[in-house]
Design an enzyme around this catalytic site. Structure first.
Site, mmCIF file in Angstrom:
data_model
loop_
_atom_site.group_PDB
_atom_site.id
_atom_site.type_symbol
_atom_site.label_atom_id
_atom_site.label_comp_id
_atom_site.label_asym_id
_atom_site.label_seq_id
_atom_site.Cartn_x
_atom_site.Cartn_y
_atom_site.Cartn_z
ATOM 1 N N ASP A 36 20.116 68.549 23.626
ATOM 2 C CA ASP A 36 20.393 69.671 24.509
ATOM 3 C C ASP A 36 20.313 69.276 25.993
ATOM 4 O O ASP A 36 19.925 70.067 26.839
ATOM 5 C CB ASP A 36 19.500 70.877 24.193
ATOM 6 C CG ASP A 36 18.038 70.582 24.491
ATOM 7 O OD1 ASP A 36 17.729 69.423 24.809
ATOM 8 O OD2 ASP A 36 17.222 71.507 24.422
ATOM 9 N N HIS A 238 33.632 44.223 31.880
ATOM 10 C CA HIS A 238 32.913 45.464 32.175
ATOM 11 C C HIS A 238 31.495 45.396 31.604
ATOM 12 O O HIS A 238 31.010 46.324 30.963
ATOM 13 C CB HIS A 238 33.692 46.678 31.641
ATOM 14 C CG HIS A 238 34.938 46.963 32.409
ATOM 15 N ND1 HIS A 238 35.924 47.808 31.969
ATOM 16 C CD2 HIS A 238 35.374 46.506 33.613
ATOM 17 C CE1 HIS A 238 36.907 47.850 32.861
ATOM 18 N NE2 HIS A 238 36.590 47.066 33.857
ATOM 19 N N ASP A 255 30.108 44.544 40.652
ATOM 20 C CA ASP A 255 31.267 45.441 40.721
ATOM 21 C C ASP A 255 30.699 46.853 40.814
ATOM 22 O O ASP A 255 30.188 47.384 39.820
ATOM 23 C CB ASP A 255 32.139 45.259 39.476
ATOM 24 C CG ASP A 255 33.435 46.074 39.528
ATOM 25 O OD1 ASP A 255 33.532 46.999 40.371
ATOM 26 O OD2 ASP A 255 34.330 45.793 38.717
ATOM 27 N N ASP A 266 35.860 51.178 44.625
ATOM 28 C CA ASP A 266 35.779 50.221 43.517
ATOM 29 C C ASP A 266 35.791 48.829 44.135
ATOM 30 O O ASP A 266 36.836 48.364 44.574
ATOM 31 C CB ASP A 266 36.990 50.449 42.589
ATOM 32 C CG ASP A 266 36.978 49.536 41.365
ATOM 33 O OD1 ASP A 266 35.984 48.817 41.157
ATOM 34 O OD2 ASP A 266 37.984 49.553 40.624
ATOM 35 N N HIS A 345 42.998 40.090 33.658
ATOM 36 C CA HIS A 345 43.420 41.470 33.980
ATOM 37 C C HIS A 345 44.426 41.463 35.120
ATOM 38 O O HIS A 345 44.581 40.487 35.835
ATOM 39 C CB HIS A 345 42.218 42.339 34.328
ATOM 40 C CG HIS A 345 41.356 41.784 35.430
ATOM 41 N ND1 HIS A 345 41.701 41.860 36.753
ATOM 42 C CD2 HIS A 345 40.169 41.116 35.377
ATOM 43 C CE1 HIS A 345 40.761 41.296 37.484
ATOM 44 N NE2 HIS A 345 39.826 40.813 36.676
ATOM 45 N N HIS A 349 45.113 48.264 40.552
ATOM 46 C CA HIS A 349 45.329 49.581 39.940
ATOM 47 C C HIS A 349 45.228 50.605 41.042
ATOM 48 O O HIS A 349 44.633 50.360 42.092
ATOM 49 C CB HIS A 349 44.331 49.839 38.796
ATOM 50 C CG HIS A 349 42.875 49.747 39.178
ATOM 51 N ND1 HIS A 349 42.217 50.749 39.862
ATOM 52 C CD2 HIS A 349 41.943 48.775 38.976
ATOM 53 C CE1 HIS A 349 40.952 50.400 40.040
ATOM 54 N NE2 HIS A 349 40.754 49.191 39.531
ATOM 55 N N HIS A 356 40.497 54.311 37.859
ATOM 56 C CA HIS A 356 41.833 53.819 37.506
ATOM 57 C C HIS A 356 42.722 55.046 37.691
ATOM 58 O O HIS A 356 42.960 55.807 36.759
ATOM 59 C CB HIS A 356 41.873 53.288 36.079
ATOM 60 C CG HIS A 356 41.029 52.053 35.908
ATOM 61 N ND1 HIS A 356 40.737 51.510 34.689
ATOM 62 C CD2 HIS A 356 40.425 51.242 36.805
ATOM 63 C CE1 HIS A 356 39.971 50.429 34.845
ATOM 64 N NE2 HIS A 356 39.776 50.261 36.121
ATOM 65 N N GLU A 380 42.207 42.848 43.226
ATOM 66 C CA GLU A 380 41.026 42.290 42.575
ATOM 67 C C GLU A 380 41.329 41.131 41.639
ATOM 68 O O GLU A 380 41.115 41.226 40.436
ATOM 69 C CB GLU A 380 40.287 43.393 41.813
ATOM 70 C CG GLU A 380 41.158 44.242 40.881
ATOM 71 C CD GLU A 380 40.322 45.223 40.051
ATOM 72 O OE1 GLU A 380 39.318 44.800 39.447
ATOM 73 O OE2 GLU A 380 40.679 46.409 40.006
ATOM 74 N N TYR A 384 37.869 33.857 34.926
ATOM 75 C CA TYR A 384 36.767 33.957 33.982
ATOM 76 C C TYR A 384 36.913 32.823 32.970
ATOM 77 O O TYR A 384 37.926 32.734 32.277
ATOM 78 C CB TYR A 384 36.792 35.306 33.257
ATOM 79 C CG TYR A 384 36.986 36.461 34.219
ATOM 80 C CD1 TYR A 384 35.892 37.075 34.830
ATOM 81 C CD2 TYR A 384 38.267 36.895 34.559
ATOM 82 C CE1 TYR A 384 36.072 38.111 35.746
ATOM 83 C CE2 TYR A 384 38.459 37.926 35.473
ATOM 84 C CZ TYR A 384 37.373 38.530 36.063
ATOM 85 O OH TYR A 384 37.560 39.544 36.973
ATOM 86 N N ARG A 402 35.155 37.542 40.535
ATOM 87 C CA ARG A 402 36.140 38.560 40.899
ATOM 88 C C ARG A 402 35.840 38.998 42.323
ATOM 89 O O ARG A 402 34.662 39.093 42.699
ATOM 90 C CB ARG A 402 36.071 39.755 39.929
ATOM 91 C CG ARG A 402 36.991 40.917 40.289
ATOM 92 C CD ARG A 402 37.213 41.897 39.127
ATOM 93 N NE ARG A 402 36.053 42.669 38.733
ATOM 94 C CZ ARG A 402 35.349 42.470 37.626
ATOM 95 N NH1 ARG A 402 35.686 41.503 36.788
ATOM 96 N NH2 ARG A 402 34.301 43.222 37.351
ATOM 97 N N GLU A 404 37.106 42.082 44.856
ATOM 98 C CA GLU A 404 37.882 43.325 44.767
ATOM 99 C C GLU A 404 37.712 44.171 46.013
ATOM 100 O O GLU A 404 36.591 44.493 46.411
ATOM 101 C CB GLU A 404 37.417 44.140 43.540
ATOM 102 C CG GLU A 404 38.057 45.513 43.434
ATOM 103 C CD GLU A 404 37.711 46.246 42.147
ATOM 104 O OE1 GLU A 404 36.609 46.046 41.621
ATOM 105 O OE2 GLU A 404 38.577 47.018 41.671
#
Ligand code: GLY
Ligand code: MN
Ligand code: MN
Length: 423
Positions: A36, A238, A255, A266, A345, A349, A356, A380, A384, A402, A404
Site C-alpha cells: 500500500d 544501464h 550517467d 541526461d 548504442h 536520442h 528518451h 553520447e 564498451y 561514455r 553524454e
C-alpha cells in the site's frame, strides 16, 4: 506569459492541427511500489504537455469542432486531502488550468457519450492506458449499437500520437528555460561527483551525493535511476545495482540527469577514480571525446538527425583500428558497421518531457528527420569492451566509457546545455 497560457497555446495549436473531432487523453495511473505504498506520482507526459495538470485520475477531452477543453478530475474531499494531499477539484481545474468545463472523474461514464457523440473523428491512442482503452472501446461499442440515433458517434478513430509528438519535438522558450535549469543542476551534480570520487568509496555513496545535489538545487529528483558504474560495471549500459566498492585503477562512469518540472537532463561523464588515466584508458577516452566533439559539431539546423552519429562512428572506427580492437579493411568494417560491436548504442536520442523523448526519427516520407531550431538531443558516443571479450588486446578489456551532453539546436547551429560538467 503565465504558465497556464503556455498550455492554452499548446491546446489551441493541437486543436487546430487535429482539424476536426474530439480527442481523449488519460493521464498515467498511480503505480504501486508494494502493498500500500506508491511511487511518487508523475503525470503522463502527453497529458501534461497539453494540460499542465499533475494530479492522477484525470481525463482531458479536447473538442476541435467547438474549441473546448473539458477536464475530469478527482473531487475535493476533506478526509482524503488530509491523508493524501491537496486536490484541485473541478473548480480548481477551471480556475487554475483553463478548463472550459470540469467534472469529477466519477461522472466520466455518464458525460462522455454526449461529449463525443457529435464528432466524426475520435482522436485516441489505443494501447497506452488499459482503463482508457476499455472506456473508449465501450463507448464505440455503445455508439455502434445505438445506430438509430442520428448522431451515431465518430466513424473514424485516429491516433493523435504523431501530431502530439511532433509538437513536443520542437521546444518553446519556456521549455528551453526548464531544460537549461535541469542541465545546469545535472552539471553541478557531476562536478560534485568528480570532487568526491576516490578509491574505496562505494558506488551508492556517489549516487546518493548526486541525487542529494539534484534535490538540494530544486529538481524533483533523478530523471532516471542514477548510474554510477565503476570498473567493468561501466560495460553494462544501464547498470543500476551500485553496490561495488570503487577500485584504485577504475574508471567511473556516471550517467545522471534530473527532472525539473517534468523536463529531463541526461548527462554522462567518465573519469578515473584516482584522477589519472592509465594508457589504455586514456586512448579509449580520447577516442570517445574526439567522437563526441565531431558529433556535436554536426548538430545544426537542416542536418539529418543522425549526422552526429555518422560523425562519431568515423572517429571510433579509426581508433578501434589503430588500437587493434578491430582488424581488416576500413571500408569493409565500415560497411559491416563493425564499430557497433563496441559502440553498442546510437549516439543520440531526443530529450524533453521523456528522457528518451517522443517523436519519430524518420520524417513522414521515411527519410531521417532534419534538425530544426528548438529540438534537443543527446550526443553520447560510447565504447564498451566486455571483460570476457575475445580477440582484443587484454589491456582494453573491462573498460566502459561514455560521454553524454544535451544539445539544443539553435538558429545558427547548436548550444551545449550541459557545458558545466567538465570532461
Ligand atoms: N540515461 C539513459 C541514456 O543515456 O539514454
Ligand atoms: Mn541518453
Ligand atoms: Mn544517459
Amino acid at each position: 506569459m503565465s504558465r497556464s497560457s503556455v498550455f492554452a497555446r499548446r491546446r489551441a495549436r493541437f486543436l487546430h492541427e487535429m482539424g476536426e473531432g474530439v480527442a481523449l487523453l488519460f493521464t498515467t495511473p498511480k503505480a504501486a511500489s508494494g502493498y500500500d505504498v506508491r511511487y511518487r506520482y508523475r503525470p503522463d507526459p502527453d497529458f501534461f504537455y497539453l494540460t499542465g495538470f499533475t494530479e492522477p485520475e484525470a481525463v482531458a477531452v479536447l473538442d476541435a469542432d467547438r474549441v473546448t477543453f473539458t477536464l475530469f478530475v478527482r473531487p475535493r474531499d476533506r478526509t482524503k486531502e488530509t491523508w493524501e494531499g491537496r486536490r484541485s477539484g473541478p473548480e480548481g481545474a477551471m480556475r487554475d488550468y483553463g478548463a472550459d468545463h470540469a467534472y469529477t472523474v466519477a461522472e466520466l461514464p455518464k458525460r462522455l457519450p454526449d461529449l463525443v457523440r457529435r464528432a466524426r473523428v475520435l482522436h485516441y491512442a489505443f494501447g497506452g492506458h488499459a482503463d482508457g482503452d476499455s472506456v473508449v472501446a465501450g463507448l464505440l461499442g455503445r455508439f455502434r449499437r445505438d445506430a438509430r440515433n442520428p448522431k451515431r458517434g465518430p466513424v473514424t478513430v485516429k491516433d493523435p500520437t504523431d501530431l502530439l509528438h511532433a509538437m513536443r519535438l520542437v521546444k518553446g522558450p519556456e521549455e528551453i528555460a526548464l531544460m537549461e535549469r535541469a542541465a545546469a543542476i545535472a552539471a553541478a551534480a557531476h562536478r560534485e561527483a568528480r570532487r568526491l570520487v576516490k578509491p574505496g568509496l562505494f558506488e551508492y555513496e556517489l549516487e546518493a551525493a548526486i541525487d542529494r545535489r539534484f534535490r538540494a538545487m530544486g529538481a524533483s529528483g533523478p530523471a532516471y535511476t542514477t548510474i554510477v558504474a565503476s570498473g567493468e560495471n561501466a560495460t553494462i549500459l544501464h547498470y543500476a545495482e551500485g553496490r561495488r566498492r570503487i577500485g584504485a585503477g577504475d574508471l567511473v562512469l556516471v550517467d545522471a540527469g534530473c527532472d525539473v518540472e517534468g523536463y529531463a537532463s541526461d548527462v554522462t561523464r567518465t573519469f578515473p577514480a584516482t584522477g589519472r588515466f592509465t594508457r589504455p584508458q586514456k586512448r579509449l577516452y580520447g577516442a570517445v571525446l574526439a567522437a563526441q566533439r565531431a558529433a556535436i559539431a554536426a548538430v545544426k539546423p537542416g542536418a539529418r538527425w543522425d549526422a552526429p552519429h555518422e560523425a562519431a562512428q568515423e572517429i571510433l572506427l579509426d581508433a578501434l583500428l589503430e588500437y587493434g580492437l578491430l582488424h581488416g579493411s576500413r571500408a569493409t568494417l565500415k560497411k559491416k558497421n563493425a564499430v557497433q560491436r563496441f559502440a553498442l548504442h546510437h549516439t543520440s536520442h531526443w530529450l524533453g518531457l521523456d528522457v528518451h523523448d517522443r517523436g519519430r526519427y524518420p520524417d513522414e516520407a521515411g527519410a531521417p528527420r532534419k534538425l530544426e531550431p528548438g529540438m534537443v538531443l543527446t550526443v553520447e558516443p560510447g565504447l564498451y569492451v566486455r571483460a570476457d571479450e575475445k580477440g582484443v588486446p587484454k589491456e582494453y578489456r573491462g573498460l566502459g566509457i561514455r560521454i553524454e551532453d544535451d544539445v539544443l539546436v539553435t538558429e545558427s547551429g547548436a548550444r551545449v546545455l550541459t557545458e558545466g560538467a567538465p570532461k
